[in-house]
Design an enzyme around this catalytic site. Sequence first.
Site, PDB file in Angstrom:
ATOM      1  CE  LYS A  13      47.808   2.832 -21.860  1.00 20.78           C
ATOM      2  NZ  LYS A  13      47.661   1.404 -22.193  1.00 20.78           N
ATOM      3  NE  ARG A  88      43.009   3.257 -26.707  1.00 22.11           N
ATOM      4  CZ  ARG A  88      43.039   3.270 -25.373  1.00 22.11           C
ATOM      5  NH1 ARG A  88      43.198   4.400 -24.728  1.00 22.11           N
ATOM      6  NH2 ARG A  88      42.911   2.142 -24.713  1.00 22.11           N
ATOM      7  NE  ARG A 127      42.143  -4.150 -16.178  1.00 22.78           N
ATOM      8  CZ  ARG A 127      42.754  -3.320 -17.027  1.00 22.78           C
ATOM      9  NH1 ARG A 127      43.792  -2.616 -16.649  1.00 22.78           N
ATOM     10  NH2 ARG A 127      42.324  -3.183 -18.261  1.00 22.78           N
ATOM     11  NE  ARG A 138      38.577  -1.560 -18.237  1.00 23.25           N
ATOM     12  CZ  ARG A 138      39.664  -0.988 -18.751  1.00 23.25           C
ATOM     13  NH1 ARG A 138      40.592  -0.481 -17.963  1.00 23.25           N
ATOM     14  NH2 ARG A 138      39.826  -0.918 -20.058  1.00 23.25           N
ATOM     15  NE  ARG A 149      40.792  -3.231 -23.671  1.00 26.39           N
ATOM     16  CZ  ARG A 149      40.842  -3.714 -22.429  1.00 26.39           C
ATOM     17  NH1 ARG A 149      40.009  -4.664 -22.038  1.00 26.39           N
ATOM     18  NH2 ARG A 149      41.727  -3.255 -21.588  1.00 26.39           N
TER      19      ARG A 149
HETATM   20  P1  ADP Z   1      43.252  -0.010 -21.693  1.00 28.33           P
HETATM   21  O1  ADP Z   1      43.226  -0.426 -20.264  1.00 28.33           O
HETATM   22  O2  ADP Z   1      42.854  -1.086 -22.638  1.00 28.33           O
HETATM   23  O3  ADP Z   1      44.511   0.661 -22.104  1.00 28.33           O
HETATM   24  P2  ADP Z   1      41.587   2.401 -21.445  1.00 28.33           P
HETATM   25  O4  ADP Z   1      41.080   2.320 -20.059  1.00 28.33           O
HETATM   26  O5  ADP Z   1      42.636   3.413 -21.741  1.00 28.33           O
HETATM   27  O6  ADP Z   1      42.050   0.966 -21.937  1.00 28.33           O
HETATM   28  O7  ADP Z   1      40.380   2.648 -22.455  1.00 28.33           O
HETATM   29  C1  ADP Z   1      39.261   1.782 -22.497  1.00 28.33           C
HETATM   30  C2  ADP Z   1      38.431   2.021 -23.764  1.00 28.33           C
HETATM   31  O8  ADP Z   1      38.024   3.420 -23.824  1.00 28.33           O
HETATM   32  C3  ADP Z   1      39.161   1.778 -25.077  1.00 28.33           C
HETATM   33  O9  ADP Z   1      39.154   0.415 -25.453  1.00 28.33           O
HETATM   34  C4  ADP Z   1      38.340   2.682 -26.032  1.00 28.33           C
HETATM   35  O10 ADP Z   1      37.123   2.085 -26.373  1.00 28.33           O
HETATM   36  C5  ADP Z   1      38.046   3.893 -25.181  1.00 28.33           C
HETATM   37  N1  ADP Z   1      39.099   4.931 -25.306  1.00 28.33           N
HETATM   38  C6  ADP Z   1      39.948   5.351 -24.314  1.00 28.33           C
HETATM   39  N2  ADP Z   1      40.805   6.283 -24.773  1.00 28.33           N
HETATM   40  C7  ADP Z   1      40.513   6.453 -26.092  1.00 28.33           C
HETATM   41  C8  ADP Z   1      41.047   7.253 -27.129  1.00 28.33           C
HETATM   42  N3  ADP Z   1      42.089   8.081 -26.914  1.00 28.33           N
HETATM   43  N4  ADP Z   1      40.498   7.177 -28.382  1.00 28.33           N
HETATM   44  C9  ADP Z   1      39.466   6.372 -28.606  1.00 28.33           C
HETATM   45  N5  ADP Z   1      38.916   5.563 -27.675  1.00 28.33           N
HETATM   46  C10 ADP Z   1      39.423   5.598 -26.432  1.00 28.33           C
END
Ligand code: ADP
Length: 192
Positions: A13, A88, A127, A138, A149
Site C-alpha cells: 500500500k 482499518r 523490510r 520498524r 498484524r
Molecule cells: P502496515 O505496514 O502493517 O500496513 P501501517 O504502517 O499502516 O502498517 O500501520 C502501523 C501500525 O500503526 C498499525 O499496526 C497500528 O498499530 C497503527 N495504525 C495505523 N493505522 C491505523 C488505524 N487506521 N487504526 C488503528 N491503528 C492504526
Amino acid sequence: MRLILLGPPGAGKGTQAKNLTEAYNIPQLSTGDILRSAIRAGTPLGLQAKAIVDRGDLVSDEIVNGIVSDRIDQEDARNGFILDGFPRTIPQAEALERMLEEKAMKLNAVVEITADAETLTRRIINRAREGAKTSGARADDNEEVVRNRLNVYREQTAPLVEYYRTKGLLKTVDGMAPVEEVTAAIMQAVKE
Ligand code: ADP
C-alpha cells in the site's frame, strides 16, 4: 481523486500510494506514518500510541479518526488524497463516511491490493532486515508482531472488503505483480 488503499500489511500500500501521489498530484495520507512520526517526536499522541503500535495492535478508532479528520482539512488535500492504512475497522469506515459527508467530499474508489500470506510475511521480514542495516527498522516488523498484524487485519480490516463492495466502490488489484504494473492496474481500475 479520493482513494482508499486497502490490503494486508506487506501488500504494498505504501509503495503504491507513493507512486499514485506523483501520478495524481495529491498527498498520501498514511495513519501509520503519522503515528510513527508522532512516536519518534515523543508527542503526547506518540507516547499514547507507542506500545500499541509496537505490539501490532490497533490504536483506538477515536485517535485515528481525529488524525484523519485534521489531515483531510489541510490545504494540500483539498483536491484529493490517497488514504493508506485507514480505515482499518468498520467503525472507522463509518466515521470516514460521516466526515466526508460533512465536508461535502466523495470517495472515487476503494482499491484492494491482494497478496498471499506467505509473500506478505516474507516481504515484511525482508523490510525488517533491510531496515536493521540502515537503522530505519520498524519495531513492529519482527516475526511475532508481523503475525499479529496479519491476524488483526483478517479479523478487523478484511470485513471492509465486503463493506465497500456493497457500496459499489471496491476495485481489486493483484499485488503480486511488479510494482509498476500494480500502479498501472490501480490507475486503470480507478478509471473504469
Ligand atoms: P502496515 O505496514 O502493517 O500496513 P501501517 O504502517 O499502516 O502498517 O500501520 C502501523 C501500525 O500503526 C498499525 O499496526 C497500528 O498499530 C497503527 N495504525 C495505523 N493505522 C491505523 C488505524 N487506521 N487504526 C488503528 N491503528 C492504526
